[in-house]
Every structure is written in C-alpha cells, then in structure tokens.
Design an enzyme around this catalytic site. Structure first.
Site, PDB file in Angstrom:
ATOM      1  N   HIS A 151     -47.821  61.911  44.631  1.00 32.44           N
ATOM      2  CA  HIS A 151     -49.490  62.918  45.175  1.00 32.44           C
ATOM      3  C   HIS A 151     -49.998  62.208  43.773  1.00 32.44           C
ATOM      4  CE1 HIS A 151     -47.334  64.770  41.685  1.00 32.44           C
ATOM      5  NE2 HIS A 151     -48.415  65.714  41.377  1.00 32.44           N
ATOM      6  N   HIS A 208     -51.832  62.892  40.899  1.00 25.74           N
ATOM      7  CA  HIS A 208     -51.655  63.494  39.028  1.00 25.74           C
ATOM      8  C   HIS A 208     -51.110  62.484  39.171  1.00 25.74           C
ATOM      9  CE1 HIS A 208     -51.720  68.341  40.364  1.00 25.74           C
ATOM     10  NE2 HIS A 208     -52.721  67.662  40.032  1.00 25.74           N
ATOM     11  N   ASP A 236     -49.753  61.531  36.168  1.00 27.09           N
ATOM     12  CA  ASP A 236     -48.315  61.000  35.803  1.00 27.09           C
ATOM     13  C   ASP A 236     -47.240  60.294  36.390  1.00 27.09           C
ATOM     14  OD1 ASP A 236     -48.542  63.496  36.522  1.00 27.09           O
ATOM     15  OD2 ASP A 236     -46.668  64.181  36.012  1.00 27.09           O
ATOM     16  N   HIS A 237     -47.935  60.533  38.065  1.00 29.08           N
ATOM     17  CA  HIS A 237     -46.806  59.844  39.063  1.00 29.08           C
ATOM     18  C   HIS A 237     -47.549  58.564  40.016  1.00 29.08           C
ATOM     19  CE1 HIS A 237     -43.832  64.023  39.816  1.00 29.08           C
ATOM     20  NE2 HIS A 237     -45.112  63.915  39.039  1.00 29.08           N
ATOM     21  N   HIS A 262     -48.006  71.750  45.723  1.00 24.65           N
ATOM     22  CA  HIS A 262     -48.129  71.345  44.831  1.00 24.65           C
ATOM     23  C   HIS A 262     -49.637  71.992  44.599  1.00 24.65           C
ATOM     24  CE1 HIS A 262     -47.864  69.974  40.491  1.00 24.65           C
ATOM     25  NE2 HIS A 262     -48.476  69.111  40.699  1.00 24.65           N
ATOM     26  N   ASP A 283     -43.962  67.084  43.025  1.00 22.63           N
ATOM     27  CA  ASP A 283     -43.631  68.025  42.213  1.00 22.63           C
ATOM     28  C   ASP A 283     -43.917  69.294  43.195  1.00 22.63           C
ATOM     29  OD1 ASP A 283     -43.675  66.210  40.195  1.00 22.63           O
ATOM     30  OD2 ASP A 283     -45.690  67.481  39.123  1.00 22.63           O
ATOM     31  N   HIS A 336     -38.775  66.054  35.339  1.00 16.00           N
ATOM     32  CA  HIS A 336     -40.184  66.388  35.142  1.00 16.00           C
ATOM     33  C   HIS A 336     -40.369  67.453  33.682  1.00 16.00           C
ATOM     34  CE1 HIS A 336     -44.117  67.827  36.450  1.00 16.00           C
ATOM     35  NE2 HIS A 336     -44.173  65.889  37.060  1.00 16.00           N
TER      36      HIS A 336
END
Lengths: 303, 303
Positions: free
Chosen positions: A62, A64, A66-67, A142, A212, A270
């Site tokens: 996805h 976000h 941090d991914h 999510h 997530d 995570h």
C-alpha cells in the site's frame, strides 16, 4: 527447494534507531522476491548481503510511505548499476504516477523494462504463477487500499529412489513419467508400483504476509493453514482502541489470527516506535500462540 | 556562537554499506538547518543524536533522488510526532508537486505549516536573513537545475569588558549602545573610548555547500574566502572525463576550487560507490590543498 524470508525492516511509520521501515526479501529456489520497500531498504540489503540485482519481482502492499519510500532509490540504483533484465512491480496503481513524476524531474530514463501489475485491492488475485510458486494478493482492511501477499509453493515432482532404479533396466526417457507418479512395467512384464521407485516430494509450503491491517476475519480463509504467517502487530493489546482507530492489529490479535487460521508459525512485526524493547509484544502474542517469533532486522525464517 | 556541520551522508547516487546519500545538519546558535535529505536521513539523525524536531529550515539542492528521497518520510515522521511549528523548505519548485502527490495517495494531511520557497537556480538569491545568519543560494552547474547554499554569520555585537564596566557608573540601559560601538562620557565629563569598554566580537564565519556540480568558475566569486567549503568530489581525477560527462567534480578539482577561492578548509564528499576506501581521494585533494578533510558520516566540523 529454498523457501525463506529475511526481515529487512520491522518498524511502523516512524523509524527508530536500528529498526527500519517495512521490507522483506524472499528467497524462493534462489530467485529473490521483495515485499514492500520502506526507506533504507537498499542499505539493509547491503547490510544483510541480499543482492538487489537478483530481485525480479517487487510487491508493494500500500502507499503509506513506510512501505514504499525506498523504491525509487532502489530502481535508480539498479539502473545505475547496469541492469538490463525486466523488473516486475505489483502495486497499487498510483505508485506508477509517483515513480514517473520523480523520474521526470530527475531526468532519469530507466534502462531496463519496468513492468507494472496494478493490484485490485478488493479481491484475491493471482499475481505470479511460475515453476516454483503461486503468488496471490490478500485484500486487507487498512485506512487506504492495502493487500497482503500469499506465497504457495507448487507441489514438486516425486524423487527417484536412485539405488532402486539402478537395479532395474528403466530407459532414462521414462524417468520423467516416474517422477509424475506412473508405474513401470519391465520387458518381462514385471510391474513396479511407483512408490517402490520414487519418494513423494516435500509438502508444498505457504507463506502469508499480512501488513497493514485491522483484525478482520475476511482474510482468514485465504491464509488458512499457512506454514509461516507474518502479521503486523503494531501495538500491545492495551492500545486496542488506537489499533482500531488507525486500522492496525495488536500482538494479541495477531496471535489470534495465527491460531484461528491454524498457521504453523507466526512472525510479528511493524512495531510502533513507542516500544523500544519488544519483549512485551512477544510475550503477549505467545500467551495464546506459542510458536511466535519477532521480526528482527537481518533474521531469516525458513518456511 | 555555535556554527558547525555534521555529515549525515557522503555517498553519491548509489549507496554503499555505511555510506548514506547526501545530507548535512547545521547547528547555528542551537538552531538546526538541514541541507539535502537523501534516503535514510532520519536513521542517520537518530544515530548521531540530531533532533529532527529542532529543524526549522530544510534546503534541497536539486531533484536527483540521492539528495531528497528521505524528505517525505521525515516530513511524515514530524507530523506523526506531533509537530505544530512551521517548517520551511527551500527547494526546486517541482518538489512540492512530488510531495503533494505522495501525501495525496497516503491520505496524509500534515498538521504543521509547511512553507515553501522555490529557488531560482539561475542567480544567487538571499533565502534566509535572521539574527544569526544570512543564507544564499549558489547557482551550480549540474545536469538538472541545482544550487548550493552559502551560510554567512552576521557580525555580532561587541562584548562588554565586565571588569572594566563595573568600575564606572554606566547606566544598564546604555550597555546596548556600548555593544554597538559607541563611546561613553560619565557625569564628570570623562570620555571612555569604546575599545576601553568592549572587545570586538568574533569574526563572522562562512560555510559554502557545493554539491552537485561541474567544476565551473561561475560560482567561485560568491564563495570567496569562506571558512569551510564543502565540495563534491565524486571521482578521482583519472576519471575527469566521466566527471565532465555526468556534471560532477574530481577530488583534484574540488581542491583547486578551495585554493582558488581561498577557503580556509575543504571537506570533500559525494563519493562514487566505486571507491570503497577514500584515501586516494583525500590524498589527491591534499596534493594541492592541504587543509582537506573527508566527509565521513557522523563527523562534525566546527566552522
């Protein structure tokens, strides 16, 4: 056949010292598959001797940061290092727009084929089907569209019992039929049942990556019985309200998923930056699913 | 007054283990200024105890990824950590489009004011003028629009000679006039020359950051006499053709810049990944400018 996953990053949105944002490298029969690519993934690959040049498939869960924030740098380095073979990216559709914009302003023209498959986040979809593995998306729950990934090894051919085979006059051309399970009758009409001549291959294994997501039964059926389940566990369960609010999972819930889907082993990751030590998260998960481990940078789990 | 720079990253486009892409943190009188923000800058700040929350100004030289790919993650972390005070970014105009697009798809609404100043890469421009420092852009010569940054301390007020002052009946309200250089006449008509009562403040210092650029005299005049010059030195001079082709500088050329502009000290950085050890680059630069140091991650240079 090698089937193992190396943790490159285990932190959630805010990194802390020595915990990088999410990324994992899968080695499946010596081919590398990258799942998510948080900032710093290149450095983590250098640190743990994962050869970026050997990656052919990248899966982004996805959008976000941090991914995926390490992806443009990785693509650029592969280009600068002379890659020519194609790279396949499975991702939410807008990622291409983000990448294209950044390459536009850096005036970069990638010299290898970059192939995209945009993931429909609403239903499980087969993404890859090759000699080793079938890879499917797992719709997760999510704040923004998000999918996990399920890796199921294919059943391999049966293995010849060499010592036995050598005592019988079997044409070499027939070996492939034996491996597929056929019996053999020799020139005297003597029948050899297949299980006298071959051994069953290993049970195909499965790995599910779920990050997530909110704890949600919708994806349980798809990941039923996996050998290894990676599941996000951003918070301790005393913060379950925060987990629900931010569409994340607690360590207790991650363990409950593992128990409910009858996974053989659970790896949680995570982690919120608020947890400097991870013992409490591990203890909480183990209280209901003993076969739990922590996702620690550099650790490799054999599936 | 503190005026020092900490190296957070020293590598060029392709990172190597333990060398991060470009970023530097300046501490000027306990205010933090970030120059460039390559991937992993957040981790480097954690490593070297640079408090990201204290940064109020960020300067981005150009839109090659090794100079800005850590920015979106940093902005996001500041948001998640509850920042409310404004953050000012000086950058090429398209960076806002890149950032906005990424926040759009992550559905992130930054909760602090993000103020942009778009840099005209064609002429030196004053970007900041506060009580401590004047900051100007330095037009450089790279493949895409690129500017360096010049930090000139302001001349500070003169310092009172306390022991002397206490022997004379000077109203406290008059101190600020003494600091500005005025003389003082007491009630008996006795004149005290200012230099009896005060000492000159330290000589204002200057720091120039020049990365990435072709060796080009156009910017020499602007950085004349700086106390510390950071200059990129991507290659050894035996690769000068490659340096010219890619609009970079060799270690020898960086040293020549330092000598020509009469810098007091030179720090070279932005090293190509091909140089695992940096000794040769340092030796080459020192062969014509002895006061040269290497940009090493975590090293702080007092200006």
């Amino acid at each position: 056949m090698k089937f193992e996953v190396t943790i490159l990053g285990s932190s959630s949105a805010t990194p802390i010292f020595n915990r990088n944002p999410t990324s994992q490298a899968l080695n499946i029969n010596e081919r590398l598959y990258l799942i998510d690519c948080g900032e710093g993934t290149q450095q983590q690959m250098l640190r743990f001797d994962i050869k970026a040049s050997r990656i052919d498939y990248i899966f982004i869960s996805h959008l976000h940061g941090d991914h995926y924030l390490g992806l443009v740098g990785l693509l650029s380095s592969l280009h600068l290092n002379g890659r020519t073979k194609p790279l396949h990216i499975f991702c939410p559709a807008p990622l291409k727009e983000i990448i294209d914009l950044q390459f536009k302003y850096s005036e970069t023209t990638i010299q290898y084929p970059l192939e995209y498959t945009f993931i429909d986040p609403t239903q499980p979809t087969k993404l890859v089907d090759n000699q080793d593995i079938i890879i499917e998306s797992i719709p997760l729950d999510h704040r923004i569209p998000c999918t996990g990934f399920l890796f199921r090894q294919k059943k391999r051919l049966r293995k010849l019992i060499k010592d036995k085979i050598e005592t019988i006059d079997i044409p070499v051309e027939y070996y492939s039929r034996l491996k597929k399970g056929e019996d053999f009758t020799d020139s005297n009409g003597k029948l050899y049942k297949n299980d006298e001549l071959t051994l069953d291959s290993e049970r195909p294994k499965a790995y599910a990556y779920c990050s997530d997501t909110l704890f949600n039964e919708a994806y349980f059926n798809q990941i039923s019985g996996v050998d290894l389940l990676y599941h996000e566990a951003t918070f301790l369960h005393n913060m379950v309200d925060r987990a629900v609010e931010t569409h994340h999972t607690t360590a207790l819930q991650a363990a409950e998923v593992a128990a409910r889907v009858k996974a053989r082993k659970l790896v949680i990751g995570h982690f919120s930056a608020r947890y400097k030590a991870l013992t409490e998260l591990l203890d909480e998960a183990r209280s209901i699913f003993s076969e739990t481990e922590l996702a620690i940078e550099g650790k490799t789990f054999v599936i």
